[in-house]
Scaffold this motif. Structure first.
Motif, PDB file in Angstrom:
ATOM      1  N   ARG A  50       0.899  -1.278  -0.069  1.00  0.00           N
ATOM      2  CA  ARG A  50      -0.163  -0.033  -0.031  1.00  0.00           C
ATOM      3  C   ARG A  50       0.902   1.259  -0.116  1.00  0.00           C
TER       4      ARG A  50
ATOM      5  N   PRO B 252      -1.858   9.173  -4.076  1.00  0.00           N
ATOM      6  CA  PRO B 252      -2.973   8.997  -4.845  1.00  0.00           C
ATOM      7  C   PRO B 252      -2.582   7.926  -6.287  1.00  0.00           C
ATOM      8  N   ILE B 253      -3.374   7.241  -6.814  1.00  0.00           N
ATOM      9  CA  ILE B 253      -3.074   6.592  -7.842  1.00  0.00           C
ATOM     10  C   ILE B 253      -2.415   7.135  -9.109  1.00  0.00           C
TER      11      ILE B 253
ATOM     12  N   VAL C   1       0.979   7.616  -8.295  1.00  0.00           N
ATOM     13  CA  VAL C   1       2.046   6.254  -8.698  1.00  0.00           C
ATOM     14  C   VAL C   1       2.101   5.849  -9.924  1.00  0.00           C
ATOM     15  N   ALA C   2       0.914   6.049 -10.651  1.00  0.00           N
ATOM     16  CA  ALA C   2       1.064   5.544 -12.113  1.00  0.00           C
ATOM     17  C   ALA C   2       1.945   6.430 -12.990  1.00  0.00           C
TER      18      ALA C   2
ATOM     19  N   LEU D 195      -2.004  -1.309 -10.483  1.00  0.00           N
ATOM     20  CA  LEU D 195      -2.276  -0.631  -9.398  1.00  0.00           C
ATOM     21  C   LEU D 195      -3.860  -0.403  -9.462  1.00  0.00           C
ATOM     22  N   SER D 196      -4.141  -0.278  -8.082  1.00  0.00           N
ATOM     23  CA  SER D 196      -5.761   0.132  -8.061  1.00  0.00           C
ATOM     24  C   SER D 196      -5.943   1.119  -6.603  1.00  0.00           C
ATOM     25  N   ASP D 197      -6.844   1.633  -7.147  1.00  0.00           N
ATOM     26  CA  ASP D 197      -7.289   2.861  -6.186  1.00  0.00           C
ATOM     27  C   ASP D 197      -7.525   2.181  -4.542  1.00  0.00           C
ATOM     28  N   ASP D 198      -6.942   2.894  -3.593  1.00  0.00           N
ATOM     29  CA  ASP D 198      -7.323   2.377  -2.196  1.00  0.00           C
ATOM     30  C   ASP D 198      -7.924   3.533  -1.406  1.00  0.00           C
TER      31      ASP D 198
ATOM     32  N   THR E 186      -2.743   3.761  -2.877  1.00  0.00           N
ATOM     33  CA  THR E 186      -2.774   2.868  -3.806  1.00  0.00           C
ATOM     34  C   THR E 186      -2.399   1.622  -3.614  1.00  0.00           C
TER      35      THR E 186
ATOM     36  N   LEU F  47      -0.401  -1.683  -4.847  1.00  0.00           N
ATOM     37  CA  LEU F  47       0.560  -1.999  -5.921  1.00  0.00           C
ATOM     38  C   LEU F  47       0.679  -3.899  -5.748  1.00  0.00           C
TER      39      LEU F  47
END
Length: 328
Positions: free
Chosen positions: A243, A247-248, A251-252, A262-265, A270, A272
Motif C-alpha cells: 500500500r 493517489p493512484i 503512482v501511475a 495498480l488499484s485505487d485504495d 494505492t 500495488l
C-alpha cells in the motif's frame, strides 16, 4: 460518369471495411441491383484491385492483396489517425518499421487535404513519443500472427523462454497485446492444454500456419488486464502487495503497467501488486519511489524489510545527540 465513379468509390470503401460481402448485401447497401454490383466489381478489377469471388449461397466478394498496393479511401478522422500513428510508431519496438513509417508519413502528408494540414501539424507538434529500449519485434511475425488470429488457424514456432531454454510450440492464437514496451501473444498451448502468454520478441522463427481451430472460451473478458497480470505477477516466485500512501495518479506516473498492477485504495492511497523472483528488487524499487508505503504481503518481504532496515541503520551510524545545558 460522375455517378458511376462515386458508386465505385462507395463499393471500394465497403470492401475495405469488411472482410467479405455477399452480392445481395452490397446491392442493398448501395441501393442498386446485383447485376450493377457485378459490373462495378469488374470495373474495379480492371483498375487493378484484386477482388476475389467465391461461388454458392454462402459465397461473396473479398478485397485481396495484389502485387501493388492500390489507393485507400480514408475519411478525415481516419487520415489524421493514420498520420499520427505513423508519426509515433517510428519510436516503437517493431524492428525496421521506423524508416518505413517516415516514408509512408511523407506520402500521406503530401496528399492530405489542405483543410486537414493545420490540424495535423498542431497534433504532431503536441505529441512526443519517447524511444523504447525494449527488444525489437519482426513486423512480419506480427503480420502472420494477426492473420492467423483472424482466420482462427493454429500456429507453430520456436520459442525461447527467459532461462534460455528453447522449444517448439503449437498454439491457437487469440490476441496480440501491446504494452507499449513489448508485444505479447495470448494463446492456447495445444501440447500443454493451458493458456499461455508469449513475448513476441522471444518467438525465434517465423510462425507457420496450421489447421483451423474451434474457438474456446477466453481466460478473461479483458485480455489486456489478463496479460498485465500474467507478466507482472504469475511467472514469479513472490507475489508482492504494497500500500503506497499516494493517489493512484501519482503512482501511475512513475510505475508503468509492465512493472505492476495498480488499484485505487480510498483516494489517498494505492495498492500495488507485482511479482518478483528476488525480494531485493522490490525493496530497491519501492525505496526509489520516495513515497511512504506499508507491506501487506508476503510475510517474507516484511521480514526482509526489517533486516534491511537494521542493516541500513547500522550502516548510517548512530545519530549524535546534542548536549543540552543543565537548567539554572
Amino acid at each position: 460518369m460522375i455517378q458511376t465513379s462515386a458508386r465505385l468509390l462507395q463499393l471500394l470503401s465497403l470492401l475495405q471495411v469488411r472482410r467479405e460481402w455477399t452480392g445481395p448485401a452490397l446491392a442493398k447497401r448501395m441501393g442498386v441491383t446485383e447485376r450493377t454490383v457485378r459490373r462495378d466489381i469488374d470495373k474495379l478489377r480492371n483498375l487493378g484491385y484484386p477482388i476475389h469471388a467465391s461461388p454458392g449461397i454462402a459465397g461473396g466478394y473479398q478485397l485481396g492483396a495484389g502485387a501493388q498496393l492500390p489507393p485507400l479511401l480514408l475519411d478525415d478522422n481516419e487520415a489524421l489517425a493514420v498520420a499520427l500513428g505513423l508519426n509515433s510508431v517510428a519510436a516503437g519496438p517493431v524492428a525496421g518499421i521506423g524508416e518505413a513509417s517516415v516514408r509512408a508519413l511523407a506520402k500521406l502528408e503530401q496528399v492530405l487535404p489542405s483543410r486537414l494540414r493545420p490540424k495535423f501539424a498542431m497534433l504532431k507538434a503536441a505529441v512526443t513519443t519517447l524511444p523504447s529500449n525494449a527488444a525489437s519485434v519482426d513486423p512480419q511475425q506480427l503480420t502472420v500472427v494477426s492473420a492467423a488470429i483472424a482466420d482462427k488457424r493454429q500456429l507453430s514456432f520456436d520459442y525461447v523462454k527467459a532461462d534460455g531454454d528453447a522449444g517448439r510450440r503449437l498454439v491457437e492464437p487469440y490476441r496480440l497485446v501491446d504494452t507499449g514496451r513489448r508485444w505479447y501473444l495470448v494463446a492456447w498451448d495445444v501440447d500443454r492444454e493451458d493458456w499461455r502468454t508469449f513475448r513476441a520478441d522471444r518467438i525465434a522463427t517465423l510462425p507457420a500456419e496450421r489447421k483451423k481451430y474451434v474457438p474456446r472460451p477466453l481466460p478473461a473478458e479483458d485480455l489486456a488486464d489478463y496479460v498485465q497480470r500474467s507478466v507482472t505477477r504469475s511467472p514469479y516466485r513472490y507475489d508482492v502487495v504494497v500500500r503506497l500512501h499516494a493517489p493512484i495518479g501519482d503512482v501511475a506516473a512513475v510505475v508503468g503497467p509492465q512493472l505492476a498492477s495498480l488499484s485505487d485504495d480510498g483516494g489517498s492511497a494505492t495498492l500495488l501488486r507485482a511479482g518478483w523472483d528476488s525480494l531485493a528488487q522490490p525493496a530497491a524499487h519501492l525505496a526509489a519511489l520516495d513515497m511512504d508505503f506499508e507491506i501487506i504481503s508476503p510475510e517474507e518481504f516484511k521480514e526482509y524489510a526489517r533486516t534491511m532496515a537494521g542493516r541500513l541503520e547500522k550502516a548510517a551510524g548512530k545519530r549524535a545527540l546534542r548536549a543540552e545545558a543543565p537548567p539554572q
